[in-house]
Design a protein around this motif. Structure first.
Motif, PDB file in Angstrom:
ATOM      1  N   ALA A 118       0.841  -1.202   0.000  1.00  0.00           N
ATOM      2  CA  ALA A 118       0.000   0.000   0.000  1.00  0.00           C
ATOM      3  C   ALA A 118       0.875   1.250   0.000  1.00  0.00           C
ATOM      4  O   ALA A 118       0.584   2.227  -0.707  1.00  0.00           O
ATOM      5  CB  ALA A 118      -0.945  -0.012   1.202  1.00  0.00           C
ATOM      6  N   VAL A 119       1.965   1.225   0.777  1.00  0.00           N
ATOM      7  CA  VAL A 119       2.903   2.354   0.781  1.00  0.00           C
ATOM      8  C   VAL A 119       3.550   2.487  -0.601  1.00  0.00           C
ATOM      9  O   VAL A 119       3.634   3.586  -1.150  1.00  0.00           O
ATOM     10  CB  VAL A 119       3.975   2.187   1.884  1.00  0.00           C
ATOM     11  N   ALA A 120       3.994   1.367  -1.163  1.00  0.00           N
ATOM     12  CA  ALA A 120       4.645   1.411  -2.482  1.00  0.00           C
ATOM     13  C   ALA A 120       3.707   1.945  -3.556  1.00  0.00           C
ATOM     14  O   ALA A 120       4.098   2.788  -4.371  1.00  0.00           O
ATOM     15  CB  ALA A 120       5.141   0.006  -2.866  1.00  0.00           C
ATOM     16  N   ARG A 121       2.461   1.461  -3.549  1.00  0.00           N
ATOM     17  CA  ARG A 121       1.498   1.925  -4.562  1.00  0.00           C
ATOM     18  C   ARG A 121       1.201   3.414  -4.411  1.00  0.00           C
ATOM     19  O   ARG A 121       1.130   4.145  -5.402  1.00  0.00           O
ATOM     20  CB  ARG A 121       0.190   1.143  -4.429  1.00  0.00           C
ATOM     21  N   GLU A 122       1.015   3.833  -3.175  1.00  0.00           N
ATOM     22  CA  GLU A 122       0.693   5.240  -2.940  1.00  0.00           C
ATOM     23  C   GLU A 122       1.871   6.134  -3.325  1.00  0.00           C
ATOM     24  O   GLU A 122       1.685   7.168  -3.968  1.00  0.00           O
ATOM     25  CB  GLU A 122       0.313   5.435  -1.468  1.00  0.00           C
ATOM     26  N   ALA A 123       3.077   5.728  -2.957  1.00  0.00           N
ATOM     27  CA  ALA A 123       4.260   6.510  -3.322  1.00  0.00           C
ATOM     28  C   ALA A 123       4.390   6.596  -4.843  1.00  0.00           C
ATOM     29  O   ALA A 123       4.723   7.655  -5.389  1.00  0.00           O
ATOM     30  CB  ALA A 123       5.510   5.889  -2.711  1.00  0.00           C
ATOM     31  N   ALA A 149      12.075   3.056   4.832  1.00  0.00           N
ATOM     32  CA  ALA A 149      13.038   3.904   4.114  1.00  0.00           C
ATOM     33  C   ALA A 149      13.640   3.117   2.946  1.00  0.00           C
ATOM     34  O   ALA A 149      13.766   3.638   1.835  1.00  0.00           O
ATOM     35  CB  ALA A 149      14.126   4.390   5.063  1.00  0.00           C
ATOM     36  N   GLU A 150      13.998   1.854   3.187  1.00  0.00           N
ATOM     37  CA  GLU A 150      14.542   1.014   2.123  1.00  0.00           C
ATOM     38  C   GLU A 150      13.558   0.860   0.966  1.00  0.00           C
ATOM     39  O   GLU A 150      13.952   0.797  -0.200  1.00  0.00           O
ATOM     40  CB  GLU A 150      14.903  -0.371   2.666  1.00  0.00           C
ATOM     41  N   LEU A 151      12.281   0.802   1.299  1.00  0.00           N
ATOM     42  CA  LEU A 151      11.252   0.663   0.261  1.00  0.00           C
ATOM     43  C   LEU A 151      11.401   1.737  -0.810  1.00  0.00           C
ATOM     44  O   LEU A 151      11.161   1.479  -1.987  1.00  0.00           O
ATOM     45  CB  LEU A 151       9.853   0.711   0.891  1.00  0.00           C
ATOM     46  N   SER A 152      11.843   2.931  -0.410  1.00  0.00           N
ATOM     47  CA  SER A 152      11.991   4.010  -1.398  1.00  0.00           C
ATOM     48  C   SER A 152      12.994   3.627  -2.487  1.00  0.00           C
ATOM     49  O   SER A 152      12.812   3.984  -3.652  1.00  0.00           O
ATOM     50  CB  SER A 152      12.380   5.327  -0.728  1.00  0.00           C
TER      51      SER A 152
END
Length: 180
Positions: A118-123, A149-152
């Protein structure tokens, strides 16, 4: 149809031949995306460097990395990346049904992963902006500040390849992802 031809190892510019050869060995052939990236050493070298840093320091397992790639590729409607990462996700242990579920935003098989995606999709869909509630839901699901933070970096790598494929019109040379 691709806007630029795909390089072979022999036809690629000298500064990227070693990297292109290593990618060929890793994937069993020069994938169209890599052969097209080889036109510009800065493009292929940037891709390889991001992959290397994630490989050296990243904490996500292969299934999580591929899930992020599928989610980002779906938001960006990148047919090439969704197809390539469907194969990668299956190699990492996800079923084809799970790859489709990830692309459909229906990750009920893993609530913790669902919160991260969900964070990845929204970003991806909001130029890096993530709502506080989405971020907090990921923390509540057990993701750490360091992992978020790594997800970025994972989102950035996938944006890079998605945009490259859209700009170049990379021809599909991997099995197509199942339709949604």
């Amino acid at each position: 149809m691709a806007r630029i031809p795909t390089h072979t190892v022999d036809s690629a510019p000298e500064p990227v031949r070693e990297e292109l050869s290593a990618l060929k060995e890793q994937f069993g052939k020069v994938l169209n995306i890599h052969g097209a990236m080889a036109h510009s050493p800065v493009v292929l070298q940037s891709y390889v460097a991001l992959q290397q840093v994630i490989g050296d320091y990243g904490t996500f397992d292969a299934a999580t990395r591929e899930s992020v790639a599928l989610a980002v590729g779906n938001v960006n409607e990148c047919t090439y990346c969704q197809s390539a990462h469907t194969a990668g996700a299956k190699a990492a242990g996800l079923s084809e049904a799970q790859t489709v579920a990830i692309r459909n935003h229906e990750v009920d098989f893993d609530p913790r992963l669902d919160a991260l995606l969900a964070v990845a999709r929204e970003a991806t869909g909001r130029q890096g902006t993530v709502a506080e509630a989405t971020w907090q839901a990921a923390l509540d699901a057990g993701w750490t500040d360091a992992e978020l933070a790594e997800l970025s970096a994972h989102v950035t790598l996938n944006l890079f390849t998605n945009y490259f494929n859209h700009m170049i019109g990379t021809d599909l040379d991997v099995p197509a992802a199942p339709g949604l």
